[in-house]
Every structure is written in C-alpha cells, then in structure tokens.
Design a protein around this motif. Structure first.
Motif, PDB file in Angstrom:
ATOM      1  N   TYR A 147     -25.707  -5.027  50.197  1.00 46.76           N
ATOM      2  CA  TYR A 147     -24.250  -5.167  50.309  1.00 46.76           C
ATOM      3  C   TYR A 147     -23.844  -6.646  50.316  1.00 46.76           C
ATOM      4  CZ  TYR A 147     -19.535  -5.054  52.158  1.00 46.76           C
ATOM      5  OH  TYR A 147     -18.195  -5.252  52.331  1.00 46.76           O
ATOM      6  N   ILE A 202     -18.833  -4.791  38.764  1.00 47.07           N
ATOM      7  CA  ILE A 202     -20.277  -5.011  38.781  1.00 47.07           C
ATOM      8  C   ILE A 202     -21.011  -3.682  38.645  1.00 47.07           C
ATOM      9  CG2 ILE A 202     -22.230  -5.808  40.181  1.00 47.07           C
ATOM     10  CD1 ILE A 202     -20.272  -7.913  41.382  1.00 47.07           C
ATOM     11  N   PHE A 203     -20.577  -2.670  39.405  1.00 39.88           N
ATOM     12  CA  PHE A 203     -21.224  -1.366  39.342  1.00 39.88           C
ATOM     13  C   PHE A 203     -21.087  -0.732  37.959  1.00 39.88           C
ATOM     14  CE2 PHE A 203     -21.466  -1.149  44.012  1.00 39.88           C
ATOM     15  CZ  PHE A 203     -22.744  -0.628  44.132  1.00 39.88           C
ATOM     16  N   LYS A 259     -15.057  -7.958  40.909  1.00 42.20           N
ATOM     17  CA  LYS A 259     -14.974  -6.960  41.974  1.00 42.20           C
ATOM     18  C   LYS A 259     -16.228  -6.093  41.929  1.00 42.20           C
ATOM     19  CE  LYS A 259      -9.968  -6.715  41.804  1.00 42.20           C
ATOM     20  NZ  LYS A 259      -9.480  -7.155  43.047  1.00 42.20           N
ATOM     21  N   SER A 260     -16.546  -5.473  43.058  1.00 40.25           N
ATOM     22  CA  SER A 260     -17.716  -4.600  43.141  1.00 40.25           C
ATOM     23  C   SER A 260     -17.643  -3.501  42.084  1.00 40.25           C
ATOM     24  CB  SER A 260     -17.825  -3.978  44.532  1.00 40.25           C
ATOM     25  OG  SER A 260     -17.992  -4.976  45.508  1.00 40.25           O
ATOM     26  N   GLN A 261     -16.449  -2.960  41.849  1.00 40.06           N
ATOM     27  CA  GLN A 261     -16.260  -1.916  40.847  1.00 40.06           C
ATOM     28  C   GLN A 261     -16.726  -2.385  39.474  1.00 40.06           C
ATOM     29  OE1 GLN A 261     -15.115   1.249  41.121  1.00 40.06           O
ATOM     30  NE2 GLN A 261     -15.213   1.625  38.939  1.00 40.06           N
ATOM     31  N   LEU A 308     -24.344  -8.124  46.855  1.00 40.76           N
ATOM     32  CA  LEU A 308     -23.286  -7.665  45.954  1.00 40.76           C
ATOM     33  C   LEU A 308     -22.010  -8.460  46.172  1.00 40.76           C
ATOM     34  CD1 LEU A 308     -22.100  -5.565  43.909  1.00 40.76           C
ATOM     35  CD2 LEU A 308     -21.531  -4.177  45.911  1.00 40.76           C
ATOM     36  N   LYS A 309     -21.602  -8.607  47.419  1.00 38.64           N
ATOM     37  CA  LYS A 309     -20.372  -9.332  47.723  1.00 38.64           C
ATOM     38  C   LYS A 309     -20.498 -10.813  47.374  1.00 38.64           C
ATOM     39  CE  LYS A 309     -17.634  -6.226  49.066  1.00 38.64           C
ATOM     40  NZ  LYS A 309     -16.568  -5.886  48.118  1.00 38.64           N
ATOM     41  N   GLY A 311     -20.347 -11.141  43.675  1.00 43.97           N
ATOM     42  CA  GLY A 311     -18.972 -10.868  43.257  1.00 43.97           C
ATOM     43  C   GLY A 311     -18.086 -12.086  43.400  1.00 43.97           C
TER      44      GLY A 311
END
Length: 93
Positions: free
Chosen positions: A58, A75-76, A71-73, A61-62, A65
């Motif tokens: 987590y 990246i995913f 944004k996490s979205q 990821l942040k 980002g």
C-alpha cells in the motif's frame, strides 16, 4: 418540535386487505459525466472492486502514485492491462 405519528392498530392491515402505498415520484437526478480513463477508452460500464494490500504494498503504491502523478485507479488499470496481455500471450504459447 414536530408532532410524531401515532402508532395505532389502524396502521396494520388485516390479512388479504393490504394495499400498496401510494407511489411518490423519484427526484430528478442529473447524470454524472464519466471521463475516459487513460487506458479505458471511454467505456460506459464500470464495476467497483476491492483490493486488499499489505502495508508495504500500500505504501509503495501511494508513493509511486505521488512520484508518477497517477491515481491508484490508473496504476491498477495499467498494471491489469499489462498482466492480461502477458497472460493471453502465455495461453497461446
């Protein structure tokens, strides 16, 4: 102070005598403008998913980002697209 409704036996219908409540018109709602994602191409369908990450993933990821200004979205979605392309290539091998 507003007067509360009285709860009396008249509120309960006898078996076989029940009728539907009067229908109230639904409030008018403005549609939300959906922007095309970086890799999604403006699709009209979205499904929310939950991803559980351990603390290290987590935080990574942040941190990424922020560094990449994504944004996490985003990246995913990008990572999922790459994984699906790779997995599809492995199926044909």
């Amino acid at each position: 102070m507003a007067k509360t409704a009285s709860l009396t036996a008249g509120l309960v219908a006898k078996k076989g005598e029940a009728s539907p409540a009067t229908v109230v018109a639904a409030p008018q709602v403005q549609p939300i403008e959906v922007k095309a994602s970086a890799t999604g191409g403006g699709r009209d369908y979205y499904k929310a998913l939950t991803v559980k990450l351990d603390r290290d993933r987590y935080e990574s990821l942040k941190s990424m980002g922020v560094k990449l200004d994504k944004k996490s979205q985003e990246i995913f979605v990008e990572a999922l697209d790459l994984w699906m392309k790779s997995a599809a290539g492995q199926q044909h091998a």
